[in-house]
Design an enzyme around this catalytic site. Structure first.
Site, short mmCIF file in Angstrom:
data_model
loop_
_atom_site.label_atom_id
_atom_site.label_comp_id
_atom_site.label_asym_id
_atom_site.label_seq_id
_atom_site.Cartn_x
_atom_site.Cartn_y
_atom_site.Cartn_z
N LYS A 29 -49.95 -24.74 -34.01
CA LYS A 29 -49.72 -25.27 -35.36
C LYS A 29 -50.96 -25.23 -36.24
CE LYS A 29 -50.28 -30.25 -34.36
NZ LYS A 29 -49.59 -31.56 -34.42
N ASN A 84 -46.87 -44.93 -31.88
CA ASN A 84 -47.12 -43.74 -32.68
C ASN A 84 -46.35 -43.72 -34.00
OD1 ASN A 84 -48.45 -40.95 -32.54
ND2 ASN A 84 -46.34 -40.41 -33.02
N SER A 108 -36.05 -40.98 -42.05
CA SER A 108 -35.18 -39.91 -41.54
C SER A 108 -33.72 -40.24 -41.78
CB SER A 108 -35.42 -39.73 -40.04
OG SER A 108 -34.47 -38.84 -39.49
N TYR A 134 -35.76 -42.20 -31.79
CA TYR A 134 -36.48 -41.74 -32.98
C TYR A 134 -35.92 -42.37 -34.24
CZ TYR A 134 -37.65 -38.65 -36.87
OH TYR A 134 -38.04 -38.16 -38.10
N LYS A 138 -37.73 -45.30 -36.83
CA LYS A 138 -37.84 -45.06 -38.27
C LYS A 138 -37.12 -46.17 -39.04
CE LYS A 138 -40.18 -41.18 -38.73
NZ LYS A 138 -41.47 -41.13 -39.46
N LYS A 170 -42.58 -26.53 -33.09
CA LYS A 170 -41.73 -27.70 -32.87
C LYS A 170 -40.84 -27.62 -31.63
CE LYS A 170 -39.86 -29.70 -36.47
NZ LYS A 170 -40.53 -31.01 -36.46
N SER A 195 -16.57 -27.61 -30.80
CA SER A 195 -16.20 -28.90 -31.37
C SER A 195 -15.29 -29.64 -30.40
CB SER A 195 -15.47 -28.70 -32.70
OG SER A 195 -14.93 -29.93 -33.16
N ARG A 207 -23.56 -30.08 -41.86
CA ARG A 207 -24.86 -30.70 -42.04
C ARG A 207 -25.33 -30.51 -43.49
NH1 ARG A 207 -23.73 -32.56 -38.00
NH2 ARG A 207 -24.85 -32.74 -36.02
#
Length: 318
Positions: A29, A84, A108, A134, A138, A170, A195, A207
Site C-alpha cells: 500500500k 483500534n 460505515s 466491524y 463503528k 485490501k 440467491s 448494492r
C-alpha cells in the site's frame, strides 16, 4: 484506499500541506502514496502518542480526515477492534474538538445492519443492529459521539460500497470489481453468490455502489462546510444488482459476460444483505450538487484507466 483518494483529490485542488498518518504493513500500500504530494508522514501509533503526551505539538492542523481502521467485516478480535477502531477514534476526536480542528471520520453503512430500505441518517441510533463486529464498533462510536455532545461538532460519514483505484492491499475486502477483473482475465468467467430468497433472482441482490473519486469529492466537500455536522450517508442513492456490476466489468474488458453462480457459505447466509441504498438527501441539502458517476462509466474508468495499465491515483499522466 479512501485516505489516499482524499489526498489525491486535495492535490487536484492545489493543496499539499498534508500530514499523513498510517501503519505501513507488509502489503504494497505504500505505492499508493508514491504519486501523491504531501508534507510529512507519521506512524499512526506515534500520532496517538503525540496527541496524548504532547497535545499542543500539532497545533496548526486545521482539518483531520480520520479514515484509519481495521475494515475487515470478518474480524473477530473484539479487544483489538475496540482499541483500534473505537479508542483511537475517541482520542483523536476529543483532541481535534478541543483545538477547534475540523474532524471528519469514516463510519460505515454496516452500522445499518440488516435494514434494506429507509437507510436514513436520522434513524434512532438505538434502533440499529449491525450484523458484524466491524459495523458494531463503528456504530458504537457514532453513539458515543452523540452522547458525549461531539456529533453536532464533527462529521460522521457512512460509506456504502466504495470501489476504485488503490485497493490492491485490501485482500478479501477488495471490491467485487477488483476481484472480477482478475478472475475474468484468468478464467474468462466470474463467480457470484446464488440467491437464497425467492424475491431476488441469482445475481439480482442489490448494492449502492459508489466510485471512489465521488466518495473523495463528497468527503472533501463536507469537510469544507462548517455548518455540515453530524451523520451523512456517502453513496450514490441508486441501487444496482451484482449482474449490472458484472456486465459493466465484462464490457470494460471487451468480453461477453460469462457468469457462474456458486453457493454462499453457510456462515454468511444469515448475515447477508440483499439490498442497500443510501438516502443522500442530507448530502444534497448541504449543497453538494455535483453529478454522481454512473456505474458503467465508473467501472470503465477504473478498469481501463487503472486496473488494466496497473496505475494508481496520481499516475494518470504516465
Amino acid at each position: 484506499m479512501i485516505g489516499s483518494a482524499i489526498v489525491w483529490h486535495l492535490n487536484h485542488l492545489g493543496q499539499d500541506q498534508i500530514l499523513i498518518a498510517d501503519r505501513m504493513d507488509r502489503t504494497e500500500k505504500w505505492r499508493n502514496l508514491a504519486p501523491l504530494r504531501f508534507l510529512d508522514y507519521l506512524d499512526a501509533d506515534d500520532l496517538l502518542q503525540t496527541i496524548q503526551e504532547h497535545p499542543g505539538q500539532l497545533h496548526d492542523i486545521e482539518t483531520i480526515f480520520h479514515l484509519g481502521a481495521c475494515s475487515s467485516t470478518t474480524e473477530t478480535d473484539s479487544a483489538y477492534m475496540m482499541r483500534n477502531n473505537f479508542d483511537y477514534t475517541k482520542a483523536l476526536a476529543h483532541w481535534a474538538v478541543e483545538r477547534g480542528s475540523r474532524f471528519v471520520y469514516a463510519s460505515s453503512a454496516a452500522t445499518y445492519g440488516a435494514l434494506e430500505t429507509g437507510l436514513r441518517e436520522d434513524l434512532p441510533s438505538g434502533s440499529l443492529r449491525p450484523l458484524n463486529l466491524y459495523g458494531y464498533v463503528k456504530h458504537l462510536f457514532d453513539q458515543y459521539a452523540e452522547s458525549a455532545g461531539l456529533l453536532d461538532r464533527i462529521v460522521s460519514l457512512k460509506y456504502f460500497n466504495i470501489f476504485g483505484p488503490n485497493e490492491d492491499h485490501k485482500g478479501e475486502m477488495r471490491s467485487v470489481v477488483h476481484k472480477a477483473f482478475h478472475q475474468i482475465r484468468e478464467t474468462g468467467k466470474l463467480q457470484l453468490f446464488q440467491s437464497y430468497r425467492p424475491e431476488f433472482a441469482d445475481g439480482c441482490q442489490q448494492r449502492d455502489f459508489l466510485y471512489l473519486k465521488d466518495a473523495a469529492a463528497m468527503t472533501v466537500y463536507l469537510a469544507g462546510q462548517a455548518e455540515a455536522n453530524g451523520i451523512f450517508n456517502i453513496g450514490s442513492g441508486t441501487p444496482h444488482t451484482w449482474l449490472e456490476l458484472a456486465d459493466a466489468t465484462f464490457a470494460a474488458l471487451g468480453r461477453e459476460p460469462q457468469i457462474e453462480f456458486i453457493p454462499m457459505p453457510e456462515a454468511l447466509r444469515e448475515k447477508y444483505q440483499y439490498r442497500t441504498c443510501a438516502t443522500i438527501a442530507k448530502l444534497r441539502a448541504a449543497g453538494y450538487d455535483a453529478p454522481i458517476t454512473s456505474l458503467t462509466d465508473a467501472v470503465s474508468d477504473y478498469v481501463r484507466g487503472y486496473l488494466s495499465p496497473g496505475l494508481r491515483l496520481g499516475d494518470e499522466s504516465k
